[in-house]
Design an enzyme around this catalytic site. Structure first.
Site, PDB file in Angstrom:
ATOM      1  N   ASP A  44      49.353  76.415  77.382  1.00 28.08           N
ATOM      2  CA  ASP A  44      49.768  75.412  78.361  1.00 28.08           C
ATOM      3  C   ASP A  44      49.246  75.733  79.746  1.00 28.08           C
ATOM      4  O   ASP A  44      48.846  76.861  80.013  1.00 28.08           O
ATOM      5  CB  ASP A  44      51.298  75.408  78.452  1.00 28.08           C
ATOM      6  CG  ASP A  44      51.933  74.624  77.327  1.00 28.08           C
ATOM      7  OD1 ASP A  44      53.121  74.823  77.103  1.00 28.08           O
ATOM      8  OD2 ASP A  44      51.241  73.808  76.709  1.00 28.08           O
ATOM      9  N   LYS A  66      49.830  70.232  80.131  1.00 27.03           N
ATOM     10  CA  LYS A  66      50.387  68.928  80.483  1.00 27.03           C
ATOM     11  C   LYS A  66      50.869  68.959  81.915  1.00 27.03           C
ATOM     12  O   LYS A  66      51.345  69.952  82.394  1.00 27.03           O
ATOM     13  CB  LYS A  66      51.585  68.593  79.575  1.00 27.03           C
ATOM     14  CG  LYS A  66      51.180  68.160  78.211  1.00 27.03           C
ATOM     15  CD  LYS A  66      52.384  67.996  77.323  1.00 27.03           C
ATOM     16  CE  LYS A  66      52.925  69.329  76.905  1.00 27.03           C
ATOM     17  NZ  LYS A  66      53.991  69.265  75.920  1.00 27.03           N
ATOM     18  N   MET A 179      61.565  71.449  86.655  1.00 22.90           N
ATOM     19  CA  MET A 179      60.815  70.203  86.862  1.00 22.90           C
ATOM     20  C   MET A 179      61.548  69.267  87.822  1.00 22.90           C
ATOM     21  O   MET A 179      61.575  68.055  87.611  1.00 22.90           O
ATOM     22  CB  MET A 179      60.602  69.488  85.506  1.00 22.90           C
ATOM     23  CG  MET A 179      59.861  70.338  84.498  1.00 22.90           C
ATOM     24  SD  MET A 179      59.857  69.651  82.834  1.00 22.90           S
ATOM     25  CE  MET A 179      61.476  70.104  82.224  1.00 22.90           C
TER      26      MET A 179
HETATM   27  N1  SAH Z   1      59.622  76.853  78.961  1.00 15.50           N
HETATM   28  C1  SAH Z   1      59.568  77.102  80.385  1.00 15.50           C
HETATM   29  C2  SAH Z   1      59.902  75.864  81.187  1.00 15.50           C
HETATM   30  C3  SAH Z   1      58.950  74.705  80.999  1.00 15.50           C
HETATM   31  S1  SAH Z   1      59.350  73.341  82.001  1.00 15.50           S
HETATM   32  C4  SAH Z   1      60.508  78.261  80.733  1.00 15.50           C
HETATM   33  O1  SAH Z   1      61.286  78.706  79.893  1.00 15.50           O
HETATM   34  O2  SAH Z   1      60.439  78.743  81.855  1.00 15.50           O
HETATM   35  C5  SAH Z   1      58.322  73.636  83.418  1.00 15.50           C
HETATM   36  C6  SAH Z   1      59.159  73.955  84.638  1.00 15.50           C
HETATM   37  O3  SAH Z   1      59.599  75.317  84.586  1.00 15.50           O
HETATM   38  C7  SAH Z   1      58.416  73.844  85.941  1.00 15.50           C
HETATM   39  O4  SAH Z   1      58.356  72.512  86.390  1.00 15.50           O
HETATM   40  C8  SAH Z   1      59.289  74.695  86.845  1.00 15.50           C
HETATM   41  O5  SAH Z   1      60.452  74.002  87.228  1.00 15.50           O
HETATM   42  C9  SAH Z   1      59.712  75.813  85.903  1.00 15.50           C
HETATM   43  N2  SAH Z   1      58.823  76.986  86.027  1.00 15.50           N
HETATM   44  C10 SAH Z   1      58.097  77.559  85.066  1.00 15.50           C
HETATM   45  N3  SAH Z   1      57.436  78.643  85.518  1.00 15.50           N
HETATM   46  C11 SAH Z   1      57.777  78.759  86.824  1.00 15.50           C
HETATM   47  C12 SAH Z   1      57.434  79.678  87.859  1.00 15.50           C
HETATM   48  N4  SAH Z   1      56.599  80.708  87.645  1.00 15.50           N
HETATM   49  N5  SAH Z   1      57.970  79.485  89.089  1.00 15.50           N
HETATM   50  C13 SAH Z   1      58.823  78.479  89.333  1.00 15.50           C
HETATM   51  N6  SAH Z   1      59.180  77.574  88.393  1.00 15.50           N
HETATM   52  C14 SAH Z   1      58.675  77.712  87.156  1.00 15.50           C
END
Ligand code: SAH
Length: 253
Positions: A44, A66, A179
């Site tokens: 991703d 995405k 998000m």
């Molecule tokens: N599966 C992922 C989340 C996917 S949804 C998890 O468990 O973390 C994607 C969202 O995750 C982004 O829009 C943001 O809100 C958050 N996110 C993921 N990585 C991030 C990071 N390094 N810093 C801040 N927000 C993050």
């Protein structure tokens, strides 16, 4: 032993692997071992370049990133690629940012694999809520601040769902919105309409755990303004635990 192993798909196997929030040192030992021996890796946008550098150099790499409102590869197509590659008897690693089951649509991918009798395993990763807050010096719970935590998607409207905002608008809980940047005016309004104080401290953690991590702080009444200064990926944290950032932060940001 996996539940779905059959003779029809001999060596084909899918590992659904969480890559953590960004810092490659936050990969699990199991995730590292798997990406080093994978034959195919589907990854991703949230999987950092440093992590991709650790992938078996011989592996086929397929980018299926995405972005909001700009789907590079539709979900059913990703599901099908997983099935096809496994049917070629490949060891496929499906690498996702954070944890694959936390707002990662990992469940949908497994449903397809299960329906097609493709054997699989799931390797949890450190989800953004855990990783980013740790690197920002914000404890998700604290005896003096919060006795519960909610993980909430900011895509509520887009996914055509509503939640019980009154359940979130409480003082002694921490709210973590994934998000949520674009939806921040709605998040702010819904929480305040349901009685959460506009002075409630908030933090936005941008590109958490990476060398570019930035932490913006303020109050609920200024959330949407602060969100305009942040870029994706960002996590919105609402609750009095965020006031500990200044005191407990151990990184320069
Ligand atoms: N599966 C992922 C989340 C996917 S949804 C998890 O468990 O973390 C994607 C969202 O995750 C982004 O829009 C943001 O809100 C958050 N996110 C993921 N990585 C991030 C990071 N390094 N810093 C801040 N927000 C993050």
């Amino acid at each position: 032993m996996t539940k779905h192993a059959t003779s029809a798909n001999q060596g084909g196997f899918v590992s659904l692997v969480g890559a953590g929030p960004g810092d490659p040192d936050l990969l699990t030992v199991k995730a590292l071992r798997l990406i080093q021996k994978a034959e195919v890796v589907l990854y991703d946008r949230l999987v950092s370049e440093e992590i991709m550098e650790l992938v078996n150099p011989q592996a086929e790499r397929i980018y299926v990133g995405k972005r909001l409102n700009l789907h590079c590869v539709p979900q059913d197509q990703i599901n099908q690629v997983l099935v096809n590659k496994a049917r070629e008897n490949k060891h496929v690693v499906r690498l996702k940012g954070g944890d694959p089951f936390m707002f990662g649509r990992g469940g949908e991918e497994l449903e397809k694999l299960a329906a097609e009798a493709i054997p699989y395993e799931v390797v949890p990763g450190i989800t953004a809520a855990a990783g980013c807050t740790a690197y920002a010096g914000i404890p998700l719970t604290h005896r003096d601040h919060a006795q519960s935590v909610h993980f909430i998607t900011g895509h509520l409207k887009r996914e055509g769902m509503e939640v019980d905002w009154s359940g979130f608008a409480k003082g002694n809980t921490t709210l973590v919105f994934y998000m949520g940047l674009k939806e921040s005016p709605n998040i702010q309004a819904k929480l305040m309409d349901n009685g959460l104080d506009g002075d409630t401290p908030i933090a936005i953690i941008e590109r958490g755990t990476t060398v570019n991590q930035r932490v913006l702080t303020g109050t609920l009444s200024t959330l949407s303004e602060i969100a305009m200064q942040a870029i994706s990926p960002s996590l919105i944290v609402v609750g009095s635990v965020t006031s500990l950032h200044k005191q407990l932060s151990w990184l320069d940001n």
